[in-house]
Design a protein around this motif. Structure first.
Motif, PDB file in Angstrom:
ATOM      1  N   LYS A  46       5.552  54.942  78.372  1.00 28.34           N
ATOM      2  CA  LYS A  46       5.937  53.675  77.769  1.00 28.34           C
ATOM      3  C   LYS A  46       4.935  53.340  76.678  1.00 28.34           C
ATOM      4  O   LYS A  46       3.727  53.352  76.921  1.00 28.34           O
ATOM      5  N   ASP A  47       5.440  53.092  75.479  1.00 28.58           N
ATOM      6  CA  ASP A  47       4.611  52.689  74.342  1.00 28.58           C
ATOM      7  C   ASP A  47       3.458  53.660  74.083  1.00 28.58           C
ATOM      8  O   ASP A  47       2.345  53.253  73.763  1.00 28.58           O
ATOM      9  N   ASN A  49       1.869  55.437  76.208  1.00 30.79           N
ATOM     10  CA  ASN A  49       0.975  55.554  77.356  1.00 30.79           C
ATOM     11  C   ASN A  49       1.655  56.340  78.467  1.00 30.79           C
ATOM     12  O   ASN A  49       2.857  56.213  78.683  1.00 30.79           O
ATOM     13  N   LYS A  62      -3.999  55.931  78.334  1.00 29.35           N
ATOM     14  CA  LYS A  62      -3.620  55.219  77.118  1.00 29.35           C
ATOM     15  C   LYS A  62      -3.520  56.185  75.947  1.00 29.35           C
ATOM     16  O   LYS A  62      -4.346  57.096  75.806  1.00 29.35           O
ATOM     17  N   ASP A  63      -2.499  55.966  75.118  1.00 27.44           N
ATOM     18  CA  ASP A  63      -2.270  56.748  73.902  1.00 27.44           C
ATOM     19  C   ASP A  63      -2.478  58.247  74.168  1.00 27.44           C
ATOM     20  O   ASP A  63      -3.278  58.906  73.521  1.00 27.44           O
ATOM     21  N   GLY A  98      11.742  46.412  81.488  1.00 26.86           N
ATOM     22  CA  GLY A  98      10.387  46.744  81.043  1.00 26.86           C
ATOM     23  C   GLY A  98       9.382  46.891  82.165  1.00 26.86           C
ATOM     24  O   GLY A  98       8.212  47.169  81.911  1.00 26.86           O
ATOM     25  N   ARG A 126       2.024  45.299  81.764  1.00 21.52           N
ATOM     26  CA  ARG A 126       1.425  44.584  80.629  1.00 21.52           C
ATOM     27  C   ARG A 126       0.660  43.349  81.082  1.00 21.52           C
ATOM     28  O   ARG A 126      -0.078  42.754  80.302  1.00 21.52           O
TER      29      ARG A 126
END
Length: 169
Positions: A46-47, A49, A62-63, A98, A126
């Motif tokens: 997601k995004d 990550n 992350k990333d 989400g 989040r």
């Protein structure tokens, strides 16, 4: 989008990045992202990550695409899941709302289990403070789920008791 597929393993305790550099649908490079984890079978993106579900925790990378050259360090975002390995592997998926959905299987073949066992949990990754909410209960062991494309209802497998033979569902 960049041709990388992330996969978890159960018994090996590893998470891999399978990289298709030239877009021919064949893996040229395999990178071990994590090792020595407890049944890290579930992964979700997601995004940018990567989320990894081990038996008793959810890890966040992350990333992830940017960190593939180095051995990326995860952040443990959930460490309160039961540590029972029987039906303890995780299938992870983000819902249309989400939220991250996380199954917690029953720790036995046929038994009455107390929460959070035999359930599907969900959380907002989040949020500043991660809190788990029971979305469904009485789910002995699900190893896959998805949402109906129109109604957005959650559909899941529920693997029933073992040792009934091959001719009975």
């Amino acid at each position: 989008p960049n041709g990388t597929i992330y996969v978890g393993s159960r018994k090996e305790g590893k998470v891999y990045a399978l990289i298709d550099k030239d877009g021919d649908f064949s893996v040229e490079t395999v990178i071990t992202i994590a090792e020595d984890l407890n049944l890290p079978s579930g992964v979700a993106m997601k995004d940018g990550n990567l989320y990894v579900g081990a038996v008793d925790q959810i890890l966040l990378y992350k990333d992830i695409d940017a960190g593939l050259g180095s051995h990326p360090s995860p952040e443990i975002i959930i460490d309160s899941l039961p540590d029972k390995r029987h039906h303890g592997w995780k299938y992870l998926e983000f819902g249309p709302d989400g939220l991250l959905y996380i199954p917690v299987g029953a720790p036995c073949n046929i038994c009455l289990s107390e929460a959070p066992f035999a359930s599907i949990l969900r959380t907002d990754v989040r949020a500043e403070k991660i809190e788990l909410e029971t979305f469904a209960s009485g789910v002995r062991n699900t190893v896959g789920f998805d949402w109906h494309p129109l109604t957005k209802e959650l559909w899941f497998t529920d693997n029933g008791r073992d040792l009934m033979g091959d001719d009975i569902p």
